[in-house]
Design an enzyme around this catalytic site. Structure first.
Site, PDB file in Angstrom:
ATOM      1  N   CYS A   1       0.801  -1.224   0.000  1.00  0.00           N
ATOM      2  CA  CYS A   1       0.000   0.000   0.000  1.00  0.00           C
ATOM      3  C   CYS A   1       0.838   1.280   0.000  1.00  0.00           C
ATOM      4  CB  CYS A   1      -0.942  -0.002   1.193  1.00  0.00           C
ATOM      5  SG  CYS A   1      -2.099  -1.387   1.173  1.00  0.00           S
TER       6      CYS A   1
ATOM      7  N   HIS B   1      -8.504   4.115  -2.515  1.00  0.00           N
ATOM      8  CA  HIS B   1      -7.167   3.589  -2.238  1.00  0.00           C
ATOM      9  C   HIS B   1      -6.702   2.660  -3.362  1.00  0.00           C
ATOM     10  CE1 HIS B   1      -3.650   2.187  -0.299  1.00  0.00           C
ATOM     11  NE2 HIS B   1      -4.174   1.252   0.483  1.00  0.00           N
TER      12      HIS B   1
END
Length: 406
Positions: free
Chosen positions: A57, A318
């Site tokens: 991430c 995201h």
């Protein structure tokens, strides 16, 4: 998506792609040379080095970190950092099931304390960290939910946000359960998107007359897991607390500033829990007092900091490879006074936090590189050393699609 983000960044900088000497391209789900494929037929074929980046991430900020090192080390005068992602619907999945899960040792720590449920793994890890915080400090469900409420409210002013709808606190608390107290509106969605930044040396900025736009990376640190991640039965540490704390400490030390000097923050709120934990790791408040910070409203307009004015990962989305660069874009717009309705008044110092379990965290401090050229001479009083001017870069542009939902 990569074409749109890359071309907008080049246009913002007012330079041709031929001026870019190297590119760092981040994505998580894709084959080994997706970076080349994304650039070749959208930006150009100039034979430059193209480095493919994957750091879970924190991939977008890792691409930024690598491009910044190229500039700082004198290996390039101009570099492109580009990130993109096209994701499957639903929770994150293991792509290579016949191989060892890179988070297996992290999961083992969680299992040893709270066991393993049938819920998706990421919300379990962060949800259990939140449970641990509640057990240790008395943090309430409402305090976590207020963070999601705040971020959804912020997103209503962000045209790049995947979701731009405001919800009441009660709606956040009563939305569908994902894992124990973590409800759907406290979790980031599955997202598609791209973002890009042009980085240049001080000489490059001066050559192209970009002083009025140039934002400086004053300090930037990447930190990976310490032994404490695995030696302690501690879910707060497990999800990156120690990494974030050390990266922030190094950044503040190098820049010669304190958390109270920061005006605007984009941080990794993959879940409402992580935003609350990160307040403490960044030093915005003492350990155990993040809930009080939330209740005081010190994380939004009118408080000590405006945190995630973009809406954060919870609302903005995201797309793993793009997130770190989209955070960077938001902070550049804020420092340049170009954030429209979500503008933080008088923003002079900005902080970015992007984390990936497995693990890596990147913390970055920004300010205008040439405030006098930007018409903001008051910024000179902030007291940040300008010794790192070789890191000055041009702001990025994200281009999120709104196709996928959690």
């Amino acid at each position: 998506m990569a074409e749109e983000a890359g071309k907008k960044a080049l246009a913002d900088a007012g330079i041709p792609y031929s001026a870019v000497e190297q590119a760092c391209v981040g994505y998580v789900y894709g084959d080994s040379t997706c970076g080349q494929r994304a650039i070749y037929h959208s930006l150009g074929l100039t034979g430059i080095p193209i480095i493919n980046v994957n750091n879970n991430c924190s991939t977008g900020s890792t691409a930024l970190f690598m491009a910044r090192q190229l500039i700082q080390g004198g290996l390039a005068n101009c570099a492109l950092a580009l990130g993109f992602e096209k994701m499957e619907k639903g929770p994150l999945n293991i792509m290579q099931k016949e191989r060892t899960n890179p988070l297996d040792k992290h999961v083992e720590v969680m299992i040893n304390k709270y066991g393993l449920a049938t819920a998706p793994l990421a919300p379990q890890m962060f949800g259990n960290a939140g449970k641990e915080h509640m057990e240790k400090y008395g943090t309430t469900l409402a305090q976590f939910a207020k963070i999601a409420w705040k971020n959804h409210k912020h997103s209503t002013n962000n045209p790049y946000s995947q979701f731009q709808e405001e919800y009441s606190l009660d709606e956040v608390l009563k939305s569908r359960q994902v894992y124990e107290f973590l409800t759907l509106l406290q979790c980031c969605p599955t997202s598609d998107g791209a973002a890009a930044a042009i980085l240049g040396s001080e000489d490059f900025v001066r050559k192209y007359g970009l002083q009025s736009k140039a934002v400086e990376i004053v300090a930037q640190e990447m930190v990976t897991d310490f032994s404490s991640t695995f030696e302690e039965k501690n879910c707060i540490t497990l999800v990156g607390y120690d990494m974030t704390k050390e990266a922030a400490r190094k950044c503040f030390s190098k820049a010669g500033v304190k958390p109270t000097d920061v005006d605007v923050i984009e941080l990794h709120d993959c879940f409402s829990v992580n935003e609350l934990l990160t307040y403490e790791a960044l030093g915005l408040c003492p350990e155990g007092q993040a809930g009080e910070l939330v209740d005081k409203g010190d994380n939004t307009y009118g408080g000590k900091w405006v945190i995630n004015p973009s809406g954060g990962l919870i609302s903005k989305g995201h797309p793993l490879g793009a997130t770190g660069l989209a955070q960077c874009a938001e902070l550049c717009w804020q420092l340049r006074g170009e954030a429209g309705k979500r503008q933080v008044p008088g923003a002079k110092v900005a902080l970015q936090h992007n984390i990936g379990l497995g693990g890596a965290v990147v913390v970055t401090l920004y300010r205008m590189g040439f405030p006098e050229a930007a018409g903001r001479p008051e910024d000179l009083a902030v007291g940040i050393s300008k010794a790192t001017q070789e890191m000055v870069y041009q702001p990025p542009h994200p281009g999120y699609s709104h196709q996928s939902t959690c």
